[in-house]
Write a protein that holds these residues in place. Structure first.
Motif, PDB file in Angstrom:
ATOM      1  N   MET A 110       0.862  -1.190  -0.005  1.00 36.11           N
ATOM      2  CA  MET A 110      -0.048   0.037   0.079  1.00 36.11           C
ATOM      3  C   MET A 110       0.813   1.283   0.104  1.00 36.11           C
ATOM      4  N   HIS A 111       0.807   2.046  -0.914  1.00 35.22           N
ATOM      5  CA  HIS A 111       1.412   3.346  -1.222  1.00 35.22           C
ATOM      6  C   HIS A 111       0.587   4.417  -0.604  1.00 35.22           C
ATOM      7  N   LEU A 112       1.111   5.002   0.514  1.00 34.11           N
ATOM      8  CA  LEU A 112       0.572   6.289   0.839  1.00 34.11           C
ATOM      9  C   LEU A 112       1.333   7.503   0.733  1.00 34.11           C
ATOM     10  N   VAL A 113       0.684   8.744   0.296  1.00 32.08           N
ATOM     11  CA  VAL A 113       1.489   9.885   0.285  1.00 32.08           C
ATOM     12  C   VAL A 113       0.849  10.782   1.512  1.00 32.08           C
ATOM     13  N   VAL A 114       1.440  11.590   2.286  1.00 28.45           N
ATOM     14  CA  VAL A 114       1.237  12.486   3.236  1.00 28.45           C
ATOM     15  C   VAL A 114       1.743  13.499   2.892  1.00 28.45           C
ATOM     16  N   GLU A 115       0.742  14.703   2.944  1.00 28.20           N
ATOM     17  CA  GLU A 115       1.096  16.101   2.881  1.00 28.20           C
ATOM     18  C   GLU A 115       0.431  16.851   4.051  1.00 28.20           C
ATOM     19  N   ASP A 116       1.303  17.598   4.601  1.00 25.08           N
ATOM     20  CA  ASP A 116       0.446  18.489   5.541  1.00 25.08           C
ATOM     21  C   ASP A 116      -0.161  17.876   6.647  1.00 25.08           C
ATOM     22  N   GLY A 117       0.390  16.552   7.101  1.00 25.06           N
ATOM     23  CA  GLY A 117      -0.321  15.510   8.104  1.00 25.06           C
ATOM     24  C   GLY A 117      -1.427  14.806   7.644  1.00 25.06           C
ATOM     25  N   LYS A 118      -1.943  15.069   6.280  1.00 29.61           N
ATOM     26  CA  LYS A 118      -2.948  14.252   5.807  1.00 29.61           C
ATOM     27  C   LYS A 118      -2.541  13.275   4.824  1.00 29.61           C
ATOM     28  N   ILE A 119      -3.381  12.046   4.578  1.00 29.97           N
ATOM     29  CA  ILE A 119      -2.837  11.121   3.313  1.00 29.97           C
ATOM     30  C   ILE A 119      -3.734  11.806   2.119  1.00 29.97           C
ATOM     31  N   VAL A 120      -3.076  11.950   1.155  1.00 33.97           N
ATOM     32  CA  VAL A 120      -3.536  12.474  -0.309  1.00 33.97           C
ATOM     33  C   VAL A 120      -3.556  11.559  -1.140  1.00 33.97           C
ATOM     34  N   ARG A 121      -2.849  10.220  -1.016  1.00 34.79           N
ATOM     35  CA  ARG A 121      -2.798   9.208  -2.055  1.00 34.79           C
ATOM     36  C   ARG A 121      -2.805   7.719  -1.292  1.00 34.79           C
ATOM     37  N   MET A 122      -3.708   6.883  -1.684  1.00 32.74           N
ATOM     38  CA  MET A 122      -3.509   5.523  -1.316  1.00 32.74           C
ATOM     39  C   MET A 122      -3.825   4.614  -2.552  1.00 32.74           C
ATOM     40  N   HIS A 123      -2.781   3.905  -2.912  1.00 28.07           N
ATOM     41  CA  HIS A 123      -2.722   2.929  -4.056  1.00 28.07           C
ATOM     42  C   HIS A 123      -2.454   1.552  -3.383  1.00 28.07           C
ATOM     43  N   LEU A 124      -3.415   0.626  -3.780  1.00 27.07           N
ATOM     44  CA  LEU A 124      -3.069  -0.664  -3.107  1.00 27.07           C
ATOM     45  C   LEU A 124      -2.840  -1.497  -4.282  1.00 27.07           C
ATOM     46  N   TYR A 125      -1.579  -2.421  -3.956  1.00 29.62           N
ATOM     47  CA  TYR A 125      -1.442  -3.357  -4.938  1.00 29.62           C
ATOM     48  C   TYR A 125      -1.470  -4.751  -4.216  1.00 29.62           C
ATOM     49  N   GLU A 126      -2.277  -5.577  -4.934  1.00 29.42           N
ATOM     50  CA  GLU A 126      -2.341  -7.098  -4.414  1.00 29.42           C
ATOM     51  C   GLU A 126      -2.598  -7.869  -5.539  1.00 29.42           C
ATOM     52  N   ASP A 127      -2.661  -9.167  -5.310  1.00 28.47           N
ATOM     53  CA  ASP A 127      -2.926 -10.209  -6.347  1.00 28.47           C
ATOM     54  C   ASP A 127      -4.285 -10.291  -6.494  1.00 28.47           C
ATOM     55  N   THR A 128      -4.819  -9.332  -7.577  1.00 35.57           N
ATOM     56  CA  THR A 128      -6.130  -9.296  -7.912  1.00 35.57           C
ATOM     57  C   THR A 128      -6.755 -10.653  -8.635  1.00 35.57           C
ATOM     58  N   LEU A 129      -6.135 -11.323  -9.059  1.00 32.49           N
ATOM     59  CA  LEU A 129      -6.506 -12.480  -9.537  1.00 32.49           C
ATOM     60  C   LEU A 129      -7.102 -13.436  -8.526  1.00 32.49           C
ATOM     61  N   THR A 130      -6.110 -13.732  -7.265  1.00 36.72           N
ATOM     62  CA  THR A 130      -6.354 -14.467  -6.406  1.00 36.72           C
ATOM     63  C   THR A 130      -7.846 -13.937  -5.667  1.00 36.72           C
ATOM     64  N   VAL A 131      -7.850 -12.840  -5.457  1.00 32.80           N
ATOM     65  CA  VAL A 131      -8.987 -12.161  -4.971  1.00 32.80           C
ATOM     66  C   VAL A 131     -10.225 -12.469  -5.829  1.00 32.80           C
ATOM     67  N   ASP A 132     -10.124 -12.344  -6.758  1.00 35.15           N
ATOM     68  CA  ASP A 132     -11.346 -12.536  -7.917  1.00 35.15           C
ATOM     69  C   ASP A 132     -11.709 -13.924  -7.862  1.00 35.15           C
ATOM     70  N   GLN A 133     -10.812 -14.662  -7.858  1.00 32.94           N
ATOM     71  CA  GLN A 133     -11.171 -16.254  -7.519  1.00 32.94           C
ATOM     72  C   GLN A 133     -11.803 -16.630  -6.594  1.00 32.94           C
ATOM     73  N   ALA A 134     -11.623 -16.125  -5.600  1.00 33.25           N
ATOM     74  CA  ALA A 134     -11.866 -16.463  -4.168  1.00 33.25           C
ATOM     75  C   ALA A 134     -13.692 -16.175  -4.193  1.00 33.25           C
ATOM     76  N   PHE A 135     -13.679 -15.060  -5.044  1.00 30.71           N
ATOM     77  CA  PHE A 135     -15.527 -14.653  -5.016  1.00 30.71           C
ATOM     78  C   PHE A 135     -16.017 -15.429  -6.017  1.00 30.71           C
ATOM     79  N   LYS A 136     -15.605 -16.427  -6.876  1.00 30.78           N
ATOM     80  CA  LYS A 136     -16.338 -16.951  -7.984  1.00 30.78           C
ATOM     81  C   LYS A 136     -16.733 -18.409  -7.083  1.00 30.78           C
ATOM     82  N   THR A 137     -17.824 -18.539  -7.495  1.00 26.70           N
ATOM     83  CA  THR A 137     -18.665 -19.809  -7.072  1.00 26.70           C
ATOM     84  C   THR A 137     -18.365 -21.254  -7.868  1.00 26.70           C
ATOM     85  N   ALA A 138     -18.007 -20.841  -8.791  1.00 24.99           N
ATOM     86  CA  ALA A 138     -17.954 -22.191  -9.709  1.00 24.99           C
ATOM     87  C   ALA A 138     -16.381 -22.507  -9.988  1.00 24.99           C
TER      88      ALA A 138
END
Length: 138
Positions: A110-138
């Motif tokens: 997770m990439h956060l960017v902090v400016e003036d004490g506040k988070i201005v950016r949050m980008h998440l990087y994960e295995d999206t294929l694994t996540v997607d497959q876990a939600f499939k019922t077949a």
């Protein structure tokens, strides 16, 4: 404006602590009014995509959390890397999908960017294929 490492560390630690308590409103308070938020993934998963306002942060969590079986999620934070306003949170997520009963584990960054004490950016990087497959019922 440049943010010092100490401020970024304090904000990141608050972010992790509030996230661990599932305090979506507390997490939201850490963000600036205008944000660059991106969680990639299957568009059918309602929490994925981009967000641009602080008010979008708490609903992200209240939309996502019910999709995972209660008390069957773990997050292992392996490392926090900070350089000025840039924060990288490296860890491993393990969740069980409530609708399918499937457990999945994915490394994450997770990439956060902090400016003036506040988070201005949050980008998440994960295995999206694994996540997607876990939600499939077949």
């Amino acid at each position: 404006m440049a943010t010092d490492t100490q401020t970024s560390r304090a904000v990141a630690e608050q972010f992790v602590e509030r996230l661990g308590r599932q305090d979506q409103d507390g997490v939201q308070e850490l963000f600036a009014p205008d944000i660059d938020w991106h969680v990639p993934g299957n568009e059918q998963l309602p929490w994925t995509g981009r967000r641009t306002r602080r008010e979008d942060v708490a609903p992200y969590f209240t939309t996502m959390w019910p999709h995972f079986a209660h008390d069957k999620s773990t997050v292992v934070l392996e490392r926090i890397i900070i350089d000025g306003g840039d924060v990288m949170l490296l860890g491993i997520f393990t969740h069980t999908v409530a609708s399918t009963g499937k457990e999945f584990t994915t490394p994450s960054a997770m990439h956060l960017v902090v400016e003036d004490g506040k988070i201005v950016r949050m980008h998440l990087y994960e295995d999206t294929l694994t996540v997607d497959q876990a939600f499939k019922t077949a």
